[in-house]
Design an enzyme around this catalytic site. Structure first.
Site, PDB file in Angstrom:
ATOM      1  N   GLN A   1       0.829  -1.197   0.000  1.00  0.00           N
ATOM      2  CA  GLN A   1       0.000   0.000   0.000  1.00  0.00           C
ATOM      3  C   GLN A   1       0.864   1.249   0.000  1.00  0.00           C
ATOM      4  O   GLN A   1       1.889   1.315   0.677  1.00  0.00           O
ATOM      5  CB  GLN A   1      -0.913  -0.014   1.229  1.00  0.00           C
ATOM      6  CG  GLN A   1      -2.015   1.021   1.166  1.00  0.00           C
ATOM      7  CD  GLN A   1      -3.060   0.805   2.248  1.00  0.00           C
ATOM      8  OE1 GLN A   1      -3.172  -0.274   2.807  1.00  0.00           O
ATOM      9  NE2 GLN A   1      -3.825   1.835   2.539  1.00  0.00           N
TER      10      GLN A   1
ATOM     11  N   SER B   1       4.486  -6.199   2.835  1.00  0.00           N
ATOM     12  CA  SER B   1       3.222  -6.082   3.560  1.00  0.00           C
ATOM     13  C   SER B   1       2.062  -6.613   2.708  1.00  0.00           C
ATOM     14  O   SER B   1       2.000  -7.808   2.424  1.00  0.00           O
ATOM     15  CB  SER B   1       3.003  -4.627   3.986  1.00  0.00           C
ATOM     16  OG  SER B   1       1.903  -4.498   4.845  1.00  0.00           O
ATOM     17  N   LEU B   2       1.149  -5.751   2.265  1.00  0.00           N
ATOM     18  CA  LEU B   2       0.066  -6.179   1.378  1.00  0.00           C
ATOM     19  C   LEU B   2       0.589  -6.969   0.185  1.00  0.00           C
ATOM     20  O   LEU B   2      -0.021  -7.954  -0.266  1.00  0.00           O
ATOM     21  CB  LEU B   2      -0.701  -4.952   0.878  1.00  0.00           C
ATOM     22  CG  LEU B   2      -1.572  -5.179  -0.363  1.00  0.00           C
ATOM     23  CD1 LEU B   2      -2.795  -5.993  -0.007  1.00  0.00           C
ATOM     24  CD2 LEU B   2      -1.936  -3.876  -1.024  1.00  0.00           C
TER      25      LEU B   2
ATOM     26  N   ARG C   1      -8.849  -7.580   4.838  1.00  0.00           N
ATOM     27  CA  ARG C   1      -7.690  -7.004   5.520  1.00  0.00           C
ATOM     28  C   ARG C   1      -7.758  -5.483   5.498  1.00  0.00           C
ATOM     29  O   ARG C   1      -7.521  -4.820   6.504  1.00  0.00           O
ATOM     30  CB  ARG C   1      -6.405  -7.490   4.833  1.00  0.00           C
ATOM     31  CG  ARG C   1      -5.092  -7.058   5.480  1.00  0.00           C
ATOM     32  CD  ARG C   1      -3.943  -7.665   4.673  1.00  0.00           C
ATOM     33  NE  ARG C   1      -2.617  -7.440   5.259  1.00  0.00           N
ATOM     34  CZ  ARG C   1      -1.829  -6.417   5.001  1.00  0.00           C
ATOM     35  NH1 ARG C   1      -2.249  -5.470   4.160  1.00  0.00           N
ATOM     36  NH2 ARG C   1      -0.630  -6.327   5.554  1.00  0.00           N
TER      37      ARG C   1
ATOM     38  N   HIS D   1       1.382  -2.751  11.585  1.00  0.00           N
ATOM     39  CA  HIS D   1       2.545  -3.597  11.905  1.00  0.00           C
ATOM     40  C   HIS D   1       3.076  -3.329  13.310  1.00  0.00           C
ATOM     41  O   HIS D   1       4.277  -3.243  13.531  1.00  0.00           O
ATOM     42  CB  HIS D   1       3.649  -3.425  10.856  1.00  0.00           C
ATOM     43  CG  HIS D   1       3.239  -3.876   9.486  1.00  0.00           C
ATOM     44  ND1 HIS D   1       3.003  -5.197   9.186  1.00  0.00           N
ATOM     45  CD2 HIS D   1       2.991  -3.173   8.361  1.00  0.00           C
ATOM     46  CE1 HIS D   1       2.636  -5.297   7.924  1.00  0.00           C
ATOM     47  NE2 HIS D   1       2.603  -4.078   7.408  1.00  0.00           N
TER      48      HIS D   1
ATOM     49  N   GLN E   1       1.773 -11.151  10.127  1.00  0.00           N
ATOM     50  CA  GLN E   1       2.326  -9.953   9.476  1.00  0.00           C
ATOM     51  C   GLN E   1       1.508  -8.696   9.752  1.00  0.00           C
ATOM     52  O   GLN E   1       1.995  -7.586   9.557  1.00  0.00           O
ATOM     53  CB  GLN E   1       2.473 -10.160   7.965  1.00  0.00           C
ATOM     54  CG  GLN E   1       1.204 -10.485   7.207  1.00  0.00           C
ATOM     55  CD  GLN E   1       0.985  -9.568   6.017  1.00  0.00           C
ATOM     56  OE1 GLN E   1       0.146  -8.694   6.090  1.00  0.00           O
ATOM     57  NE2 GLN E   1       1.699  -9.778   4.933  1.00  0.00           N
TER      58      GLN E   1
END
Length: 319
Positions: free
Chosen positions: A10, A94-95, A119, A208, A257
């Site tokens: 993102q 991440s994503l 998510r 996170h 994560q």
């Protein structure tokens, strides 16, 4: 020359992404059509035309980035066929890890799409905390700062007195995440101890970090009913920077994560140690290409963000 495919997270979204693929690639068109049908709204039009405020919303940006990355990969496979050399590893920031899981054979596209939509909804619902990018400070010093601030605030019974490193992006670029007051304190200490810059990020929550535990619990529920397969290509995981293949390990990674730091430096270093010489970033923007250049200066870097980038691969060996 050994290759890794890497996928952005993102922040890489931009209005217009994927629009050039529609006329050029039937396979990419099918990806966007599947996304619209699966989510039951015009995600493709949001990617192509915006508005930017809607595209940037977390619950939209996450499926939009997954879809665009997968459309680019579909166009690569369609145009190059057997000439497309398979990677020895996949990874995502991440994503972007969900895009990597689709590319690596663990998730089918529609499953990943539903999961990242959920998510995004869970992360958008989190409104506690903030984040800041810290430029030019050693990770060990910043880790110590985070420990000091967290201990001091928790000692004084400050609610959510937590700050941690959320992203180990590059040797000179780290991101901290936590409660608003903890991030403010840690930012001031970072500047006093040598950080070149500290930049508050425009986010609504402490991604996170341990403050995302409710979102992680929500993802655990969503993943419990999803079909997850063993990977055909090893995934270098955000949480451990180690390769994963087993489906159960993938399930644990997708939950962990959300609250754990993205260990991108160590992930890239692990891929280099595996023998990766070429990194192909598949998705909008050039964020990961820039980070990898600072982590592994000798690596060959290829960016695939448009159909012209896909076409350019036909002139490269290997691709």
């Amino acid at each position: 020359m050994s290759i890794a495919w890497v996928f952005p997270g993102q922040g890489s979204q931009v209005v217009g992404m994927g629009r050039d693929l529609i006329a050029a690639s039937a396979a990419a068109r099918q990806i966007f059509a599947t996304a619209d049908e699966t989510l039951d709204f015009g995600l493709s039009e949001l990617c192509f035309s915006g508005p930017e405020t809607d595209l940037t919303a977390t619950e939209n940006a996450q499926p939009a980035l997954l879809t665009t990355s997968m459309a680019l990969l579909a166009a690569m496979r369609e145009l190059l066929g057997d000439r497309l050399e398979p990677p020895i590893a996949v990874a995502g920031h991440s994503l972007g890890e969900y895009s990597a899981l689709v590319a690596g054979g663990s998730l089918d596209f529609t499953t990943a799409l539903r999961l990242v939509r959920r998510r995004g909804e869970l992360m958008a619902a989190a409104h506690d905390g903030s984040m800041a990018a810290v430029i030019g400070l050693d990770a060990g010093i910043l880790e110590q700062i985070c420990q000091e601030v967290s201990a001091a605030l928790q000692h004084h019974n400050q609610l959510h007195g937590t700050v941690v490193i959320a992203n180990y992006n590059a040797p000179d670029q780290l991101v901290i995440s936590g409660s608003v007051v903890a991030v403010e304190h840690a930012s001031l200490l970072a500047k006093s101890r040598g950080a070149k810059r500290v930049i508050p990020l425009k986010v609504s929550a402490a991604f996170h970090s341990p403050l995302m535990v409710e979102a992680a619990e929500g993802m655990a529920q969503a993943i419990a009913s999803a079909t997850v397969r063993d990977l055909d290509i090893p995934l270098i995981a955000n949480v451990t920077a180690e390769p994963l293949r087993d489906a159960d390990d993938v399930r644990r990674e997708m939950v962990a994560q959300v609250v754990a730091p993205v260990r991108w430096i160590a992930s890239v270093q692990h891929m280099v140690a595996m023998g990766v010489e070429t990194f192909v970033e598949i998705g909008p923007g050039r964020v990961l290409t820039g980070l990898i250049r600072r982590i592994a200066p000798a690596a060959r870097l290829i960016n695939v963000a448009t159909f012209e980038d896909v076409r350019a691969l036909t002139a490269m060996q290997p691709v």
